[in-house]
Write a protein that holds these residues in place. Structure first.
Motif, short mmCIF file in Angstrom:
data_model
loop_
_atom_site.label_atom_id
_atom_site.label_comp_id
_atom_site.label_asym_id
_atom_site.label_seq_id
_atom_site.Cartn_x
_atom_site.Cartn_y
_atom_site.Cartn_z
N THR A 326 1.26 -1.32 -0.35
CA THR A 326 0.03 0.22 0.01
C THR A 326 0.99 1.23 0.27
O THR A 326 0.35 2.30 -0.23
N ASN A 327 2.84 1.03 0.15
CA ASN A 327 2.94 2.75 0.31
C ASN A 327 4.45 1.95 0.09
O ASN A 327 5.45 1.88 0.54
N GLU A 328 4.73 1.54 -1.77
CA GLU A 328 5.94 0.90 -1.48
C GLU A 328 6.66 2.10 -2.29
O GLU A 328 7.85 1.91 -1.68
N GLY A 329 6.49 3.48 -1.97
CA GLY A 329 7.50 4.45 -2.26
C GLY A 329 8.40 4.87 -0.94
O GLY A 329 9.20 5.86 -0.61
N LEU A 330 7.70 3.74 0.35
CA LEU A 330 8.65 4.14 1.54
C LEU A 330 10.10 4.04 1.16
O LEU A 330 10.23 3.87 2.15
N LEU A 331 10.09 2.59 0.29
CA LEU A 331 11.08 2.25 -0.22
C LEU A 331 12.72 3.69 -0.28
O LEU A 331 13.55 3.07 0.58
N MET A 332 12.12 4.70 -0.62
CA MET A 332 12.86 6.20 -1.06
C MET A 332 13.29 6.13 0.89
O MET A 332 14.79 7.39 0.77
N ALA A 333 13.34 5.92 1.79
CA ALA A 333 13.25 6.62 3.32
C ALA A 333 14.86 5.66 3.25
O ALA A 333 15.72 5.89 4.17
#
Length: 542
Positions: A326-333
Motif C-alpha cells: 500500500t505504500n511502496e514509495g517508503l523504500l525511498m526512506a
C-alpha cells in the motif's frame, strides 16, 4: 530409530552433503546450502555470462551458509561477499523418489545492486516448510559485476550477467531437483522487488522458456523502468575512473582494467557514480541493472525493450500473480539523502516528470507541463517539504512500482493467452513489519516496500510467533496463498477474481491483518493520469 544427521545427494556436478534441522515451528527438514551452480566468475569471467562449474568427486559440504556475491550491505554499512558466490540452497522435508513435492523457487531483491539469498539473515524457510514443498533460493551477481554492459561485440560483455546467472540456476533446478524430492514438472518462481522484476524478465525472455510453470511477481516487474530497465550510459568508464583508471576510455581498456581491479573498489565506486541530476531529477535509484543488450549473442537475455518483449511472452499460457504493498514509495526512506536534496529539488515541478521512462529532454516544453500535472496530483497547491513526506512517497510508489505493475498486468492480458492473471494489494501491518520501524516510518500510513517478506520467511529479527498471535494468523494466510498456488495451481481463495479486461480499475485481493476481500486497485485514479500523460507524448503503455 534415530536418523543420521547428515544426508548425501548426487547432483550432475557431484555429490553434496546436507544436514537435518528443525524449523522454529518444530518441523523437521533437510538443509542444503551453498551448492555451486556456476563456475566462480573470476578474471575473464568476472563480467561475462556464467559457465557451469567443474565436476567434483569428493562430497561437497552443503551444510553452511554461503556469503553473497560482492555487495554493499546497507544494514551492516560495509562491503561484504565473495567472488565465488554462485551458490544455491535447497530445503526439503524428505528425499522422495516418488510423489515428488512441488518446488517453490525464490529470487531475492535488492534493486539489482545488493542482496543475497542467505537463510541466516532474511530468508529462513521455516514458515514455508510447514507445507508440502521443496524450497529453493540462490545468489546471483548484482551491481556492476552483474550488469556491466559494453558496446564492443568482440568483448562479449553485453550485460545482464546477473539475469543469466538466474537462468543457469533455474536450469540447475530443473535438472537436479528430483534428487532432492522435488518435482521438475511443477516449479513456481517467485520474488520480491528486484526479485519480482526478475520473475517478470523470465516470463518474457525466451531463454527461460519451460524452466518453470507458475510465477508470482511481488512489488516489481520489468516495466519499472527507473531501476528494473536501465538506459545505456557510460557507467563502466565512470566506475573505472573512480577506481584509478587513466586510459583512453575504450571499452577494451576499461574492461581490462576492471577485470583486474579489486572487487571491493568496484562495489564502492558503483555506489558513487550517479550524478545529482540522475538521482534527484531523473529518479534513478541505482546505476547498474538490466539493459537492452547492444548486440545479439547465443546468451542474449534482453534483446529489445521489455515492453515489446512482453507482447510476445512465451508465458502467456501459464498462471501468474502480480501485486504490491500500500505504500511502496517508503523504500525511498531507505536510500541515503543526508543533504535532503531529494525533496528540495521537487519544489521545481518539472522534476516530477519521468524523464527516463518517457525519453524526454529536460528542456522539452512538454516536460514542464507533465511535471506540473504530477506535482498537483500529489501535492495540490502545497509545496514539497521534508516535514511532510507522505505525498512524495506516494509519488515514488507510483513512479517506481505501481504504474509498472499495472502496465505489466495489462500487457499480459492483451497477449490473450490462456494463463490466468491475479492481483493482490498487500495491507497487512503487524509487529512483523520490522523494516517500517527501521525506516522510522511507523507514523506514516501503509505497508512499506518489501513488507510482505516477513510473512513468508523467518529472519534474524523476528522471534517464533505465538500460535494464537495476529502475526502467526497472517503468516498462515500469506503462506497458504503462495503454497496453494505452487502445489495445486490455484490460490485457494474462492473470491479472488482474475483480471481479464483491459478496462480499469484492476481488481485485486486486499490482504489486511483482519481478513481479505476483492477491491478496485486504490491507486487507479492516479495511475489513469499517468496513462494519459504517456499517451499524450506517444509513449507505449503496454
Amino acid at each position: 530409530m534415530s536418523l543420521e544427521k547428515f544426508v548425501t545427494v548426487n547432483t550432475q556436478h557431484g555429490p553434496v552433503k546436507g544436514d537435518r534441522r528443525t524449523t522454529i515451528l518444530g518441523m523437521d527438514y533437510i538443509n542444503f546450502q551453498g551448492i555451486p551452480y556456476m563456475k566462480a566468475p573470476i578474471g575473464k569471467l568476472r563480467f561475462r555470462a556464467p559457465v557451469e562449474p567443474e565436476k567434483w568427486t569428493e562430497t561437497f559440504d552443503a551444510t553452511r551458509d554461503c556469503p553473497p556475491f560482492p555487495i554493499y550491505d546497507m544494514m551492516a554499512q560495509k562491503i561484504v561477499g565473495i567472488e565465488d558466490g554462485g551458490r544455491i540452497n535447497v530445503f526439503t522435508k524428505e528425499l522422495r523418489s516418488t510423489n515428488l513435492y512441488p518446488v517453490l523457487v525464490y529470487i531475492h531483491g535488492g534493486g539489482f545492486q545488493t542482496g543475497s539469498s542467505s537463510p541466516s539473515l532474511y530468508f529462513q524457510p521455516d514458515y514455508l516448510l510447514q507445507k508440502e514443498l521443496v524450497i529453493v533460493s540462490f545468489n546471483y551477481r548484482v551491481g556492476a559485476i552483474g550488469f556491466l554492459s559494453l558496446d564492443d561485440p568482440s568483448l562479449d560483455v553485453p550485460g545482464n550477467a546477473g539475469l543469466k546467472d538466474q537462468r543457469m540456476a533455474l536450469k540447475w533446478i530443473k535438472e537436479n531437483i528430483k534428487n532432492f524430492g522435488g518435482d521438475p514438472d511443477s516449479i513456481t518462481l517467485f520474488g520480491t522487488s528486484a526479485g519480482g522484476a526478475s520473475v517478470h524478465y523470465h516470463l518474457i525472455s525466451e531463454k527461460s522458456k519451460g524452466l518453470f510453470h507458475r510465477a508470482i511477481a511481488m512489488s516489481g516487474t520489468s516495466l519499472n523502468l527507473n531501476w528494473a530497465h536501465h538506459p545505456r550510459r557510460n557507467y563502466a568508464e565512470r566506475i573505472a575512473r573512480l577506481c584509478g583508471y587513466e586510459g583512453d576510455g575504450s571499452d577494451k581498456s576499461v574492461l581490462e582494467f576492471l577485470e583486474n581491479a579489486d572487487f571491493e573498489k568496484i562495489v564502492e565506486a558503483s555506489e558513487n557514480i550517479l550524478t545529482d541530476e540522475e538521482k534527484f531529477q531523473e529518479h534513478v535509484v541505482f546505476a547498474n541493472g538490466p539493459v537492452v543488450e547492444p548486440y545479439i549473442t547465443d546468451h542474449t537475455f534482453i534483446h529489445k525493450s521489455p515492453i515489446l518483449m512482453a507482447r510476445e511472452a512465451w508465458s502467456k499460457d501459464i498462471d501468474v500473480i502480480f501485486g504490491g504493498t500500500t505504500n511502496e514509495g517508503l523504500l525511498m526512506a531507505f536510500i541515503p539523502d543526508p543533504e535532503k536534496k531529494r525533496i528540495s529539488i521537487m519544489e521545481d515541478s518539472t522534476n516530477f516528470t519521468p524523464f527516463v521512462d518517457l525519453n524526454l529532454d529536460k528542456n522539452d516544453p512538454k516536460a514542464k507541463e507533465i511535471g506540473k500535472t504530477l506535482k498537483e496530483l500529489y501535492y495540490g497547491a502545497t509545496t514539497p517539504t521534508d516535514s511532510y513526506m507522505l505525498p512524495y512517497y506516494y509519488y515514488q510508489g507510483d513512479l517506481q512500482f505501481w504504474h509498472g505493475i499495472q502496465r505489466a498486468i495489462l500487457s499480459r492480458i492483451k497477449t490473450g493467452g490462456k494463463g490466468k492473471t491475479f492481483t493482490y494489494y498487500f495491507d497487512i501491518l503487524t509487529e512483523q513489519n520490522k523494516f517500517k520501524k527501521m525506516l522510522n516510518c511507523e507514523h506514516l500510513p501503509g505497508v512499506e516496500h518489501g513488507g510482505c517478506i516477513a510473512y513468508i520467511f523467518a529472519n534474524f529479527m523476528t522471534k517464533p510467533p505465538a500460535i494464537d498471535s495476529i502475526e502467526f494468523k497472517n503468516i498462515i494466510k500469506v503462506v497458504g496463498i503462495i503454497s496453494n498456488f505452487a502445489i495445486y495451481g490455484h490460490t485457494g481463495v474462492d473470491e479472488w477474481e482474475e483480471n481479464k479486461s483491459l478496462e480499469l480499475p484492476l481488481r485485486c485481493l486486499h490482504l489486511t491483518k483482519d481478513g481479505m476481500q476483492m477491491i478496485d486497485l486504490p491507486e487507479t485514479a492516479r495511475l489513469k493520469i499517468w496513462d494519459k500523460i504517456y499517451k499524450n507524448v506517444g509513449a507505449i503503455i503496454y
